[in-house]
Motif scaffolding. Sequence first.
Motif, PDB file in Angstrom:
ATOM      1  N   SER A  40      68.487  31.888 -13.916  1.00  0.00           N
ATOM      2  CA  SER A  40      68.357  31.405 -15.304  1.00  0.00           C
ATOM      3  C   SER A  40      67.270  32.073 -16.129  1.00  0.00           C
ATOM      4  CB  SER A  40      68.121  29.891 -15.312  1.00  0.00           C
ATOM      5  OG  SER A  40      66.905  29.612 -14.628  1.00  0.00           O
ATOM      6  N   SER A  41      66.117  32.407 -15.561  1.00  0.00           N
ATOM      7  CA  SER A  41      64.974  32.796 -16.407  1.00  0.00           C
ATOM      8  C   SER A  41      65.219  34.071 -17.203  1.00  0.00           C
ATOM      9  CB  SER A  41      63.714  32.950 -15.554  1.00  0.00           C
ATOM     10  OG  SER A  41      63.819  34.084 -14.722  1.00  0.00           O
ATOM     11  N   MET A  42      65.952  35.024 -16.660  1.00  0.00           N
ATOM     12  CA  MET A  42      66.128  36.285 -17.399  1.00  0.00           C
ATOM     13  C   MET A  42      67.018  36.083 -18.632  1.00  0.00           C
ATOM     14  SD  MET A  42      64.166  38.402 -16.071  1.00  0.00           S
ATOM     15  CE  MET A  42      63.090  37.026 -15.723  1.00  0.00           C
ATOM     16  N   GLY A  97      61.640  38.287 -10.278  1.00  0.00           N
ATOM     17  CA  GLY A  97      60.535  38.189  -9.329  1.00  0.00           C
ATOM     18  C   GLY A  97      60.921  38.831  -8.006  1.00  0.00           C
ATOM     19  N   GLY A  98      60.129  38.532  -6.974  1.00  0.00           N
ATOM     20  CA  GLY A  98      60.380  39.115  -5.653  1.00  0.00           C
ATOM     21  C   GLY A  98      61.753  38.772  -5.113  1.00  0.00           C
ATOM     22  N   SER A  99      62.253  37.595  -5.437  1.00  0.00           N
ATOM     23  CA  SER A  99      63.575  37.187  -4.927  1.00  0.00           C
ATOM     24  C   SER A  99      64.665  38.107  -5.454  1.00  0.00           C
ATOM     25  CB  SER A  99      63.849  35.733  -5.309  1.00  0.00           C
ATOM     26  OG  SER A  99      62.883  34.885  -4.696  1.00  0.00           O
ATOM     27  N   ALA A 100      64.686  38.360  -6.769  1.00  0.00           N
ATOM     28  CA  ALA A 100      65.710  39.239  -7.354  1.00  0.00           C
ATOM     29  C   ALA A 100      65.533  40.678  -6.866  1.00  0.00           C
ATOM     30  CB  ALA A 100      65.627  39.184  -8.881  1.00  0.00           C
ATOM     31  N   PRO A 138      59.731  44.228 -12.077  1.00  0.00           N
ATOM     32  CA  PRO A 138      59.179  42.916 -11.777  1.00  0.00           C
ATOM     33  C   PRO A 138      58.860  42.110 -13.039  1.00  0.00           C
ATOM     34  CG  PRO A 138      57.521  44.622 -11.444  1.00  0.00           C
ATOM     35  CD  PRO A 138      58.808  45.321 -11.765  1.00  0.00           C
ATOM     36  N   THR A 139      59.095  40.796 -12.961  1.00  0.00           N
ATOM     37  CA  THR A 139      58.746  39.892 -14.071  1.00  0.00           C
ATOM     38  C   THR A 139      57.769  38.809 -13.602  1.00  0.00           C
ATOM     39  OG1 THR A 139      60.588  38.399 -13.590  1.00  0.00           O
ATOM     40  CG2 THR A 139      61.025  40.247 -15.107  1.00  0.00           C
ATOM     41  N   VAL A 140      57.326  38.934 -12.317  1.00  0.00           N
ATOM     42  CA  VAL A 140      56.330  38.027 -11.743  1.00  0.00           C
ATOM     43  C   VAL A 140      55.287  38.897 -11.036  1.00  0.00           C
ATOM     44  CG1 VAL A 140      55.900  36.144 -10.108  1.00  0.00           C
ATOM     45  CG2 VAL A 140      58.123  36.293 -11.262  1.00  0.00           C
ATOM     46  N   LEU A 182      54.653  37.354 -19.398  1.00  0.00           N
ATOM     47  CA  LEU A 182      54.025  36.412 -20.344  1.00  0.00           C
ATOM     48  C   LEU A 182      54.750  35.073 -20.412  1.00  0.00           C
ATOM     49  CD1 LEU A 182      53.202  38.885 -23.276  1.00  0.00           C
ATOM     50  CD2 LEU A 182      51.544  37.718 -21.793  1.00  0.00           C
ATOM     51  N   THR A 183      56.034  35.051 -20.085  1.00  0.00           N
ATOM     52  CA  THR A 183      56.807  33.800 -20.175  1.00  0.00           C
ATOM     53  C   THR A 183      56.732  32.964 -18.896  1.00  0.00           C
ATOM     54  OG1 THR A 183      58.702  35.061 -19.384  1.00  0.00           O
ATOM     55  CG2 THR A 183      58.528  34.745 -21.779  1.00  0.00           C
ATOM     56  N   LEU A 184      56.009  33.487 -17.900  1.00  0.00           N
ATOM     57  CA  LEU A 184      55.941  32.786 -16.616  1.00  0.00           C
ATOM     58  C   LEU A 184      55.034  31.558 -16.734  1.00  0.00           C
ATOM     59  CD1 LEU A 184      57.159  33.425 -13.788  1.00  0.00           C
ATOM     60  CD2 LEU A 184      54.887  34.277 -13.154  1.00  0.00           C
ATOM     61  N   CYS A 198      46.634  36.875  -0.633  1.00  0.00           N
ATOM     62  CA  CYS A 198      46.904  36.937   0.809  1.00  0.00           C
ATOM     63  C   CYS A 198      47.364  38.321   1.257  1.00  0.00           C
ATOM     64  CB  CYS A 198      47.936  35.875   1.189  1.00  0.00           C
ATOM     65  SG  CYS A 198      47.301  34.195   1.031  1.00  0.00           S
ATOM     66  N   HIS A 199      48.159  39.024   0.411  1.00  0.00           N
ATOM     67  CA  HIS A 199      48.580  40.388   0.776  1.00  0.00           C
ATOM     68  C   HIS A 199      47.363  41.274   1.037  1.00  0.00           C
ATOM     69  CE1 HIS A 199      52.597  39.809  -1.556  1.00  0.00           C
ATOM     70  NE2 HIS A 199      52.656  39.324  -0.326  1.00  0.00           N
ATOM     71  N   LEU A 200      46.268  40.946   0.337  1.00  0.00           N
ATOM     72  CA  LEU A 200      45.043  41.750   0.456  1.00  0.00           C
ATOM     73  C   LEU A 200      44.147  41.250   1.584  1.00  0.00           C
ATOM     74  CD1 LEU A 200      44.415  41.804  -3.377  1.00  0.00           C
ATOM     75  CD2 LEU A 200      44.873  43.854  -2.018  1.00  0.00           C
TER      76      LEU A 200
HETATM   77  O1  NZQ Z   1      65.208  32.386 -10.447  1.00  0.00           O
HETATM   78  P1  NZQ Z   1      64.984  32.574 -11.911  1.00  0.00           P
HETATM   79  O2  NZQ Z   1      65.849  31.799 -12.789  1.00  0.00           O
HETATM   80  O3  NZQ Z   1      64.913  34.047 -12.280  1.00  0.00           O
HETATM   81  O4  NZQ Z   1      63.486  32.004 -12.202  1.00  0.00           O
HETATM   82  C1  NZQ Z   1      62.380  32.525 -11.485  1.00  0.00           C
HETATM   83  C2  NZQ Z   1      62.044  31.628 -10.288  1.00  0.00           C
HETATM   84  O5  NZQ Z   1      62.421  30.299 -10.533  1.00  0.00           O
HETATM   85  C3  NZQ Z   1      61.142  32.389 -12.360  1.00  0.00           C
HETATM   86  N1  NZQ Z   1      60.826  33.582 -13.157  1.00  0.00           N
HETATM   87  C4  NZQ Z   1      60.803  34.872 -12.755  1.00  0.00           C
HETATM   88  N2  NZQ Z   1      60.356  35.686 -13.747  1.00  0.00           N
HETATM   89  C5  NZQ Z   1      60.112  34.862 -14.829  1.00  0.00           C
HETATM   90  C6  NZQ Z   1      60.412  33.517 -14.462  1.00  0.00           C
HETATM   91  N3  NZQ Z   1      60.279  32.474 -15.307  1.00  0.00           N
HETATM   92  C7  NZQ Z   1      59.810  32.758 -16.564  1.00  0.00           C
HETATM   93  N4  NZQ Z   1      59.479  34.021 -16.982  1.00  0.00           N
HETATM   94  C8  NZQ Z   1      59.604  35.089 -16.154  1.00  0.00           C
HETATM   95  N5  NZQ Z   1      59.236  36.318 -16.556  1.00  0.00           N
HETATM   96  O6  NZQ Z   1      60.057  32.279 -11.402  1.00  0.00           O
HETATM   97  C9  NZQ Z   1      60.525  31.672 -10.204  1.00  0.00           C
HETATM   98  C10 NZQ Z   1      59.994  32.419  -8.983  1.00  0.00           C
HETATM   99  O7  NZQ Z   1      60.650  33.651  -8.867  1.00  0.00           O
HETATM  100  P2  NZQ Z   1      60.670  34.367  -7.428  1.00  0.00           P
HETATM  101  O8  NZQ Z   1      61.304  35.681  -7.596  1.00  0.00           O
HETATM  102  O9  NZQ Z   1      61.259  33.472  -6.386  1.00  0.00           O
HETATM  103  O10 NZQ Z   1      59.098  34.466  -7.122  1.00  0.00           O
HETATM  104  P3  NZQ Z   1      58.210  35.631  -6.437  1.00  0.00           P
HETATM  105  O11 NZQ Z   1      58.094  36.803  -7.320  1.00  0.00           O
HETATM  106  O12 NZQ Z   1      56.987  34.957  -5.978  1.00  0.00           O
HETATM  107  O13 NZQ Z   1      59.085  36.099  -5.171  1.00  0.00           O
HETATM  108  C11 NZQ Z   1      59.154  35.271  -4.043  1.00  0.00           C
HETATM  109  C12 NZQ Z   1      60.036  35.966  -3.016  1.00  0.00           C
HETATM  110  O14 NZQ Z   1      59.443  37.228  -2.639  1.00  0.00           O
HETATM  111  C13 NZQ Z   1      59.325  37.278  -1.220  1.00  0.00           C
HETATM  112  C14 NZQ Z   1      59.076  35.823  -0.857  1.00  0.00           C
HETATM  113  O15 NZQ Z   1      59.269  35.584   0.519  1.00  0.00           O
HETATM  114  C15 NZQ Z   1      60.106  35.132  -1.726  1.00  0.00           C
HETATM  115  O16 NZQ Z   1      61.376  35.198  -1.134  1.00  0.00           O
HETATM  116  N6  NZQ Z   1      58.297  38.269  -0.873  1.00  0.00           N
HETATM  117  C16 NZQ Z   1      58.635  39.580  -0.921  1.00  0.00           C
HETATM  118  C17 NZQ Z   1      57.741  40.569  -0.526  1.00  0.00           C
HETATM  119  C18 NZQ Z   1      58.092  42.006  -0.533  1.00  0.00           C
HETATM  120  N7  NZQ Z   1      59.298  42.384  -0.840  1.00  0.00           N
HETATM  121  O17 NZQ Z   1      57.211  42.834  -0.232  1.00  0.00           O
HETATM  122  C19 NZQ Z   1      56.407  40.267  -0.013  1.00  0.00           C
HETATM  123  C20 NZQ Z   1      55.971  38.869  -0.313  1.00  0.00           C
HETATM  124  O18 NZQ Z   1      55.021  38.556   0.665  1.00  0.00           O
HETATM  125  C21 NZQ Z   1      57.055  37.809  -0.296  1.00  0.00           C
HETATM  126  O19 NZQ Z   1      57.314  37.401   1.021  1.00  0.00           O
END
Ligand code: NZQ
Length: 380
Positions: A40-42, A97-100, A138-140, A182-184, A198-200
Amino acid sequence: MVITTFYLPTRIIFGPGSFTRLGTEASRLGSKAILVTGRSSMRRTGLLDRAVSDLEDKGVEALIYDRVEPNPRASTVDEGARLAREAGVDLVIGLGGGSAMDAAKGITLASTGTYPIWHYIETEVEVKGQLPKLILVPTVAASGSEANNGAVITNWGTHEKCVLSSLYTYPKVSIVDPELTLTLPAKPTLQGGVDIFCHLVEPYITADNPAPLTDGIVEATLRLVVDYLPRALAKLEDINARTQLSWASTIACSAFTSLGGGDGALTLHGIEHSLSGYYDIAHGDGLAALLPAWMRYTYPLRKERFGALGRNVFGQPDGIKATENWLEKIGMKLKLRELGIEPERIREMADNAVKTAPWLKSHPKRLDAKVIAQIYSDSC
Ligand code: NZQ
Ligand code: ZN
């Protein structure tokens, strides 16, 4: 000093406004993209529309895949890979974010259709077929996925949350624009800040042979997080604070902090992933809750490192106390029970952690299921 290899085959374009480069960069690498985002956020922030129109302006067709959940599932990755294959894309763009971004890495690898993504996690398999090129935006400020080849993917059926890393999951180009963060809201900003910290701090504490130069890079980046996270919380639209956090995020989980060497490990991460694998909690919350007990358990074998952390990052003698005070100050002094973790599943999760995180063996002190269960209990 040991011989090290610094390897990061990614062109990182950094700075406020750099998002406007997406279409140009993509058109240099391909003509048909799958745009991988969260649910949803994007769309809500308008970033998805901006990406699609910029790509189309530059002649790149964009297929939208906006189904990635936080803590992305293997099934979601395989579905995206199927769509990418059927559409014949030559580009995968992860926006979010990291999930996407992690899902985009998995989709790139599984897009050949040779194997489902979990097969690449369970076994060393040769990658066959032509892979699409990968771009990450990245957006997070959190995971640092934009500057490494790691992807954290969850098999929800078995609650296994594992790290996939392959030579094919390095992005070709990453566009890091702090304006996109900025929207986070405050909560994911906080969770992201603790993740960067923690990564550091984990490799810094666990390293057997720390080096002065990498210590300097890590301590400077830790100070950025400690100083600028409270500023971003005080004023979410503070672009300077967001810019410092975005750089810290990109640096923290990449070869920059080890310069290709370094023998530290993300052992707290190995313990946390089991929590978010079972309870789907935010990764940063799990880390915040476990960090004090992980530090106290490790302290006897790393007294000097915790002293250096205190002195060089917080200007205080006791690195553990200073970290706990900082967590409290930013409102991230958490307990596992507040996150819904049930004590009766602790042993099962500890066994899961040992299975899914083989690098736990490199922790300076024994980290087996019994010890991990104790760290979970001490964090309850
Ligand atoms: O899911 P949507 O609708 O996009 O909303 C997201 C989500 O709910 C929202 N969001 C993202 N950008 C936004 C925003 N809301 C408003 N404005 C924006 N610009 O924020 C929420 C969190 O997003 P998510 O991607 O889940 O968070 P994060 O960036 O913390 O990523 C977490 C994932 O990364 C993995 C974690 O295990 C987890 O699955 N990691 C990946 C790593 C890597 N590839 O190196 C290392 C890390 O240690 C971590 O394990
Ligand atoms: Zn992390």
